[in-house]
Design an enzyme around this catalytic site. Structure first.
Site, short mmCIF file in Angstrom:
data_model
loop_
_atom_site.label_atom_id
_atom_site.label_comp_id
_atom_site.label_asym_id
_atom_site.label_seq_id
_atom_site.Cartn_x
_atom_site.Cartn_y
_atom_site.Cartn_z
N TYR A 48 136.89 -18.57 -47.18
CA TYR A 48 137.26 -19.14 -48.48
C TYR A 48 136.84 -20.60 -48.54
CZ TYR A 48 140.21 -15.01 -49.37
OH TYR A 48 140.68 -13.73 -49.56
N SER A 149 142.39 -5.49 -43.44
CA SER A 149 142.11 -5.58 -44.88
C SER A 149 140.93 -4.68 -45.20
CB SER A 149 141.81 -7.04 -45.26
OG SER A 149 141.58 -7.16 -46.65
N LEU A 203 145.13 -8.17 -60.80
CA LEU A 203 144.89 -8.19 -62.24
C LEU A 203 143.45 -7.81 -62.57
CD1 LEU A 203 146.87 -11.44 -63.16
CD2 LEU A 203 147.66 -9.06 -63.21
#
Length: 284
Positions: A48, A149, A203
Site C-alpha cells: 500500500y 487473503s 461497497l
C-alpha cells in the site's frame, strides 16, 4: 485475536493519497479520534502506497504519539511483490515472509502484529517451509494471529495442515456486487474452519450504488433513515459470523456514519430483496 465484535475495519490503502496525513502529528490526531470512536482495527499491506510507504506513514504517527501504539490493532499483509524492474509476482517463501514481518514491525512502530495475512495464494508455495516461518513468528511474539487473503478453501487447508498454529482470519472480496462466495461453498468453508471473515471492497468500489441494486439500497436507506452505504454494510454484517467490512474512506464524518449504520439489523426479506436486485433474478 477476535475482530468479530468491531463493526468496521479501517483500510489504509489510500493513506498516501491524503497529503495532510504525511504530517505525523495530524495523522496521530486522526488515529486517536478513530480510537475514541471505538474503531481500533487498521488494515495495512506492504504494497500500500508502494514499498511500505503507508505502513511507514502510520508508524511515524505512532512514534509521534507513542501512547497510541498500545491502543491500535494492526492487520498487515505480504506476499505480493511489485519490485521495480521485475514482473509482478507472489512470494510465499520463508525468507520473504519472515523479512516482511520484520519490516512491517519496524515501519509500523509496534511490538507485535495483531494479525498477519498472506496476501494472495502462491502456486509455488512450499507449505511446510512457509508454515515454519509463520509458526516461528508467532512463537517469537512478532505475530498474534495468522490468516490468509483471497485463498480458496483447499489452498488455506494445505497451509493449515503444515502449521502448528491455527489460521484464524480470512480477508476476501465479498459484497452485494460480489456475492459468489455465498453460493460456491467458499463462505461456508470459512465457518467450517473457524476463520473470521473480513470483507474487502465491501461497497464494490462504489459500483453498487447504480442500477437496480442502487435503487433498492436507496429505498431501504430512506425507510431506515440511514445511508445506502450503511445498508450495504448491514447486508454484509447480517451474514453468519458478521463479516467485518474493510472500508477505504478516511473521512471522519463518513466513518462515524458507517460505524453507526453497519449494525442495522436487516430483515430476512430485505436481505433477499437486495440480493435479488444485485443478481438480477430471484433465488431458485
Amino acid at each position: 485475536m477476535s475482530t468479530d465484535t468491531t463493526p468496521l475495519m479501517l483500510g489504509m490503502m489510500r493513506l498516501h493519497e491524503t497529503p495532510g496525513f504525511h504530517d505525523p502529528e495530524r495523522l496521530a490526531d486522526w488515529i486517536e479520534a478513530r480510537l475514541d470512536q471505538g474503531l481500533d482495527w487498521f488494515d495495512h499491506a506492504d504494497i500500500y502506497g508502494g514499498e511500505g510507504r503507508n505502513e511507514h506513514l502510520f508508524g511515524e504517527a505512532l512514534r509521534q504519539r507513542p501512547s497510541l501504539a498500545q491502543r491500535v490493532r494492526v492487520v498487515t499483509k505480504a506476499g505480493i511483490r511489485m519490485d521495480r524492474g521485475e514482473i509482478k509476482h507472489y512470494d510465499s517463501s520463508p525468507d520473504w515472509l519472515a523479512g516482511a514481518i520484520d519490516r512491517a514491525l519496524t515501519r509500523l512502530g509496534v511490538e507485535r502484529l495483531d494479525v498477519f495475512l498472506i496476501h494472495r495464494p502462491d502456486p509455488l508455495m512450499e507449505a511446510d517451509a512457509t508454515a515454519k516461518a509463520l509458526d516461528d513468528a508467532v512463537r517469537a511474539g512478532k505475530v498474534a494471529a495468522l490468516g490468509i487473503s483471497n485463498f480458496l478453501p483447499e489452498q488455506w487447508r494445505r497451509l493449515q495442515a503444515a502449521l502448528s498454529h491455527p489460521l484464524t482470519h480470512h480477508q476476501l472480496q465479498l459484497s452485494l456486487t460480489r456475492p459468489a462466495p455465498l453460493f460456491d461453498g467458499h463462505f461456508d468453508a470459512l465457518g467450517q474452519d473457524a476463520l473470521q471473515p473480513m470483507a474487502w471492497s465491501p461497497l464494490g468500489g462504489g459500483t453498487l450504488f447504480g442500477g437496480a441494486v442502487g435503487r433498492a439500497l436507496e429505498a431501504l436507506a430512506t425507510r431506515h433513515g440511514v445511508s445506502p452505504a450503511g445498508v450495504a454494510l448491514a447486508w454484509l454484517r447480517r451474514l453468519p459470523g458478521a463479516p467485518v467490512p474493510v472500508i477505504g474512506t478516511l473521512n471522519p464524518a463518513r466513518i462515524e456514519s458507517l460505524r453507526d449504520e453497519a449494525d442495522l439489523r436487516l430483515s430476512r426479506r430485505d436481505w433477499y430483496a437486495l440480493l435479488e436486485a444485485s443478481r438480477g433474478h430471484e433465488v431458485a
